[in-house]
Design a protein around this motif. Sequence first.
Motif: not given
Length: 328
Positions: A4-8, A98-101, A246-248
């Motif tokens: 999701r927002s963790d593109l790495r 991974n959790n999103e909020y 989430g690239v880093i």
Amino acid sequence: MWFRSDLRLADNPALHNACRDSDQGVVAVYAVTPDQWTAHDDAPVKVGFRLRNLAMLSAALAEKNIALKIIESPRFDGVPALLRAIAHEHECDAIYFNNEYEVNERERDELVVDVFEEDGRAVHRFTDQCAFEPGELRTGKGGYYTVYSPFKRSWYQAYKDDTSRLNPLPTPRKRTEIIGTPDNVPEAVSGFELAISAEDHWPAGEKEANKRLKDFLADRLLDYKEDRDFPDVSGTSALSPYLVSGVISLRTCYHKAIEANNGKVDSGSSGAVHWISELIWREFYKHLLVGFPRLSRHRAFKLETEQLVWNNNDEHHKAWCEGRTGVP
């Protein structure tokens, strides 16, 4: 593995654990949800940046023998069934994410949990966007913090009690075989076409994000507190888009900044301490989203401020635009 927002690849808890737990292989999935992005006011430049990073992620995963599958649903509510279908097709026994909020994201995730548990598949969720899962740091009365300074003090103490939680995770090793074939990542999504390219200003990829972090720590960290507010000075890290997608990881930024500050988090270089504090601000807002879900529903943090009457004066606005407010 549901991205999701963790593109790495690096320091990705869900991906790390999926690869560690799997003997037979991992399937990666990303959901394109254009109507939901519109509802969330995602700009074309943000979507374009996301897609460019997604393409680079797909290539990096393929080198690890992990195929990235792309599913598409107008909104989040169609995602659970599509994830179920992918799991069924490839005989996956668990889902990792991974959790999103934000409130829509949390509702979506609970639906996914229900669908997978109904099928007898395991669900593994991880903390990624924060050092401490929202709700882990509480006031003396057991509530969520509403003021930043005491939250920061609590964060400092919790970190000192367990510094290991900021240690970044390694990049997964190459799998012995790939399951399925990678899907093509779209170069654009209807409704989010870019008028001009932002690729030169915001290059995609983990390598670029880590280069920016390294350059910032080496050249601008010490002067960050003084230079950060001046738009004519390149005084910031310029990492915000990379953190949002989430690239880093936030953990990597914390870890490297503390390392550059000789292991100190709340003393030492004023620039380093201030930048670490700004990263904690980012985390504070994630905690607020969980403690006060109305913040994801266009409601005010302080409800009494909703009674304020706005002054929609075109002449005053024009004066402000032209620097004629009377304030130097």
